[in-house]
Structures are given as C-alpha cells and as structure tokens.
Design a protein around this motif. Structure first.
Motif: not given
Lengths: 360, 252
Positions: A239-240, A242-243, A257, A261-262, A264, A357-359
């Motif tokens: 989903s990250q 896709e976002a 991004m 980034r997630n 790292r 993790r929330q997302a």
C-alpha cells in the motif's frame, strides 16, 4: 422473522436437561468412552515436561557458556600485554632506540601496538562498504522492484551463492586474477588520475594492499547486504508503493519515497551487518593486504588488519609477550564485532518484525 | 474544478480473470458518484482503471476508452500525468510512516519538485482544512509522524495528501470501511463538501453511505454494470430485478 424459531428451540434445549435430563448424564458417567479412558490413563505428563524444560535450558546455556569461555580465555591470556601497555596498546607509536625509526610492532624489541592493525581493519572495511553498498542496494532494488518474476528467484539465489564460497577461494582468485589486474591496469590508472589526492601513490608495485582487500571484502559482503536489504524492502507494505504511485510518481520516485525511505533503518542494519563481517574476515584479507604493520596515507600501500596479523603471526609468535599482544588484538576484534553485529540485528529487526507499524 | 469522466467499453483482466466486462458510463463533473455491489464485482478494479493503477499489477490488462475531460487517458497520456490529475484514497489509510504530518501532505508536490516554501505552507494548511483535520493536528504538523494518528485521522490525512496536488477527480476506494462510525460520518461530511470542487467517485459496501453522499449510483455485479442512474432512482425504484434484490438485502 426466520430468526425467531431457532431461538425458542435453543431455550427448550437448555431447559430440557434441568427438567428430565438426569438419565442421560448418569448413563455417561457409568460408562466413559474409549477416548476418555485413554486420556485418563495418560497421567499429567509433568515429568516429561520438566525433563524437556531442563534439556532446552542446558542447550541454550551451552551457547552462552561458549561465548563466556572465549571471553574469559581472551581476557586471561592477554593480561601480560594489558599490564605492559595498558590503554596505550591501542594507539601508541614508539621509536626504535637503535635505528631511531618509528614503528608499531616489533616482536624482537618486545614493543607492541595495535594501531596499524586497527587502521588496516577500518580502512579495508570502509573501502569495502563504499564499494559494496551501492552495488548491493542496487541489486536489491532491481530484484524486488524491477526484475521479471521468473528471473527473481534464480538471480537472488545466485547473489546468495556468493556467500557460500569459502574465503580462501576468494583469496586465491584475488592473488591470481585480481592482483595482476590491479597491478597492471587499475593502480596505474588511479595513480595517474587521482595521485594528486595523496590517496594513491606508486610506492608499492605489488598490487597488494588496501584497495585489493577492499575489493575482495566488498564481493564477500555483497550477498549479506543485498539479501537483507531485499528482505526489508519486501517487508514494506504494498500500500505504501500504491500511495506514492497514486500521487503521480515515476517508478524511481516510487522506489525512493515509497520503498527505500520506509526501509532505510533496515538497510542501515544490513550495511552494519556487512561491516561486521568485513571487520572479522581473515583468510582472503590476509592473502591480499600485504601484511606489514605500517600506516600510510596511500590506499595502494601494504597494510595489515587485526584478523590478518593474528592469522599470520600466531603460530610463530616469539615469546609470551608477542602471543599476549596478539590475543589482546583478538579480544578487541571480538568485542567490536559483537557490538557491531548486535546493533545491526536490532536495526534489521526493528523494520522486518519488531516494532509495530501503523501503516499497512 | 472537477471534470467529467466518460467510460466506453472498458474491459479489464487479472491474468485470465475477466474482472470488468464492457463497462460504459458517464460520470458528471462536480458530483459524487457511488459504486455499489457485492465483493469481487469489479468496483475497485473500475476505479483503479480511471487512474491507471490497475496496470501496475504485471498480470493486469485493460482495453477500452476512458476520457477525463477531453483526454483519452489510455491513448493521449502517460500514467504519471493521469495520476497527477486523479487523486486516490485507498481502503486502508496508508500515510507515510517515516514522514511528518506536514511532509505527508506535501509529498505529492515535493515529488514533483515543487519547492516554494511559503506556497507549500499554504497548500498544506488548505488541504488539511479541506479534509477537516487541521484543528486536530495544527500544533504537531512537523513533530508527529503520519503513523501516530488514529485510523480516522490517518484516512483524513490521506485525503489531504490527495487534495494537496489539486486533482480534478478524487477516487475513493471504500474510504470508510476500516473506520469507526464517528470517523465514517466525518469522511461522509467531507465528501459532501468536497464535491463542490472535485468530481468524486466512491466505492462503498455501505448502501446508506451511497444514499447519503452520492447523486448518482452504479450497481456492479460479476464484472458488469447492471444499472447506473440517479441515487434516488436506484434506491427507490430500480429498473433491474438484480439491483432491487441487492439493495433490499436478498443477496450480497
């Protein structure tokens, strides 16, 4: 409407045993079923459980025991050098009284300092990271985000196969293939183009040295960095991606991004784990680093690492002090690699499985 | 300002699975259009075809024509250009956990190299106000991460993120299905206000929600669009028996 009749039926069923159900339970208790009889005959299994528990505790204690024993032996056998040099052991430089030349490591004169080996270990390891990290992260990005699905498995397998090659084989390959290439082509090129920086000078014509060991180490730590990076990148939720795409990102922007980034923190962990491996790598480095206890600015000069000096000199140590100094180097290497590895594991764990993790 | 969407003979596949079959409909500008239907009927695939997200799956395939304004998005444009014009809000809130609230909202603009600080500040505030989140987060814009908010706040943050790039169309794929009733009603109020400025397409499982927010409603079943009409007509006097069965709860 159709829900009402079953409700009534449930009620009567619950009421029934209280009113006239005394016959049924009585019949059951008189003749327990086969399954019930078997289960009753099993006892409470307390002994087996206890024994298993003790066995497992012993197994896990063995590991801690081995580590503790190693530390104890290293500390015990490095006492002599520790008492002679103290903390200065790690950064002193002394002058030979006869030749007036400064040196670090003089087994005959009984003067020992770990400084050139610490320097050698750090320089060759960081050189290796410099070469390996871009390659490894690039490989991981390609494998997770761009590679056609059918090629993904085989390519990942091949990268990880690099980790299975014994380090002496890397050393041999370096001695026969890499070193001549460096000597004939790469080093002269580096000297002519970047000689002005002082990092590459032509005092050493052998091709051995920090550059050679950095390249070999880079190849050796590539698989571990790339496979762990791949793992943390795969752990980034779809989903990250896709976002980011939905905001109008190109593929590269999406990777930067949404994925890198997630991931790292995990990638930093993977890099540090690679560093841990590079710090302790012995055989291949010993074969290509040149083995001289000196400190030079030039990356083309010979050097020695903490692991390589132990491998080279331990069997032929002259006297107890020499032996003790080598063991103290071993102790230092042991502690540093343990700390580096622990740090790396914590970072990787934080991304792939640890912190919630929330997302999604 | 929103623009209309014109869909003709849209077909979509996942591998060999023909998930959308010959869809034709016109979505009016500056209105909310709801898509309802049982799970797996193709509503989500349909909205994902409008911003060309469907094709990001390697086994997916699309044929047919989708016009947004006067652009045929499968002929005259690259996916990246379309997705800048068509914002999307997903079923599960997906803020960027490593970014602050501010950076989450500004992500779409920064991605495209927009770096005028003062303008960014204004856009972030405006987007957060439009998504009814400003008052709750204005004190921690840069301090808190996007993931530290509650689920409902996260979804409104995702709406703000989509609004910040000033899209012409806003696609919402079951935006409230993972939220509690209070957050859901906030999102619905929001849709009601936003349709003044944007064309909104909302996929929902909740028929009351469709009835509350949308002017037009389409009913999907097994990859086909069974009926498309004003929401009032669909819910009071549907012309197809299957639509009637679905909205009265006989199946699905």
């Amino acid at each position: 409407m159709s829900a009402a009749p079953p409700e009534i039926r449930v009620n009567t069923e619950m009421a029934a045993p209280q009113q006239a159900g005394s016959g049924d339970p009585a019949a059951k208790s008189a003749e327990p079923s086969e399954v019930r009889k078997y289960l009753l005959s099993r006892g409470n299994s307390a002994f087996g459980d206890r024994a298993f528990h003790v066995l497992m505790v012993l197994c896990s204690l063995t590991i801690f025991g081995i580590v503790a024993l190693i530390v104890w032996q290293l500390v015990l056998r490095s006492q002599m050098s520790w008492h002679a040099f103290g903390l200065k052991f790690f950064f002193q430089r002394f002058t030979d009284p006869d030749t007036h030349r400064s040196s670090f490591w003089d087994p005959i004169g009984q003067q020992f300092s770990a400084l050139p080996f610490i320097f050698g270990t750090l320089v060759s390891s960081f050189l290796a990271l410099l070469l390996a990290v871009p390659l490894a992260v690039g490989t991981a990005v390609f494998l997770t985000e761009m590679c056609p699905k059918i090629l993904r498995g085989p390519l990942a397998f091949l990268t990880e196969l690099l980790a299975a090659i014994p380090s002496v084989i890397y050393g041999l390959w370096a001695v026969f293939i890499l070193i001549p290439q460096l000597r004939e082509h790469v080093n002269p090129f580096l000297i002519s183009k970047f000689g002005w920086s002082g990092l590459f000078d032509d005092t050493n014509p052998t091709g051995l040295g920090f550059v050679a060991s950095g390249i070999i180490l880079a190849i050796m730590i590539l698989p571990i960095i790339s496979s762990l990076t791949r793992e943390v990148m795969t752990a980034v939720p779809h989903s990250q991606r896709e976002a980011v795409l939905a905001l109008g990102a190109t593929r590269w922007e999406m990777i930067r991004m949404g994925v890198l980034r997630n991931a790292r923190i995990g990638i930093v962990g993977a890099v540090i784990l690679g560093l841990g491996r590079a710090l302790g790598e012995t055989m291949a480095v010993t074969m290509v680093i040149g083995n001289s206890a000196e400190i030079h600015k030039s990356l083309l000069s010979n050097g020695a690492s903490m692991a390589s000096v132990i491998a080279n000199e331990f069997a032929e140590a002259v006297g107890d002090m020499h032996l003790s100094a080598l063991i103290e180097i071993g102790l230092a290497l042991f502690l540093v690699t343990i700390v580096v590895n622990a740090l790396a594991r914590v970072l990787v764990w934080a991304v792939t499985g640890g912190a919630p993790r929330q997302a999604h | 300002m929103g623009v209309g969407i014109e869909v003709q003979n849209l077909n979509a596949w996942y591998g060999s699975n023909h998930t959308l079959q010959d869809i034709c409909l016109n979505i009016s500008a500056n209105q909310a259009t709801a898509l309802i239907g049982p799970s797996g009927c193709g509503k989500s695939t349909f909205v994902r075809c409008i911003n060309r997200m469907h094709e990001t799956n390697p086994i997916a395939r699309v044929t047919g024509t989708v016009r947004i304004g006067d652009v045929d998005i499968y002929k005259d444009a690259k996916p990246v250009e379309i997705r800048r014009r068509v914002g999307m809000v997903f079923q599960r809130p997906n803020p960027f956990p490593t970014m602050s609230i501010y950076d989450n909202v500004a992500a779409g603009l920064k991605l495209n190299g927009y770096s005028n600080r003062r303008a960014l500040d204004e856009i972030v505030e405006k987007s957060l106000r439009n998504s009814a989140l400003w008052d709750e987060v204005k004190d921690d814009l840069r301090k808190k991460s996007g993931a530290s908010l509650s689920g409902g706040q996260q979804q409104r943050l995702c709406i703000a993120r989509a609004l910040a790039v000033d899209p012409e169309v806003l696609l919402m794929d079951e935006p409230a299905s993972a939220l509690d009733p209070v957050s859901t009603s906030k999102i619905e109020d929001l849709i009601f206000q936003l349709k003044a400025q944007y064309t909104i397409v909302i996929v929902t499982h909740n028929m009351q929600q469709a009835a509350r927010v949308a002017e037009q409603t389409g009913f999907f079943l097994n990859g086909r669009m069974v009926e498309f009409d004003t929401t009032h007509k669909i819910f009071t006097n549907p012309s197809d028996k299957r639509t009637e069965d679905y909205i009265t709860g006989r199946f699905g």
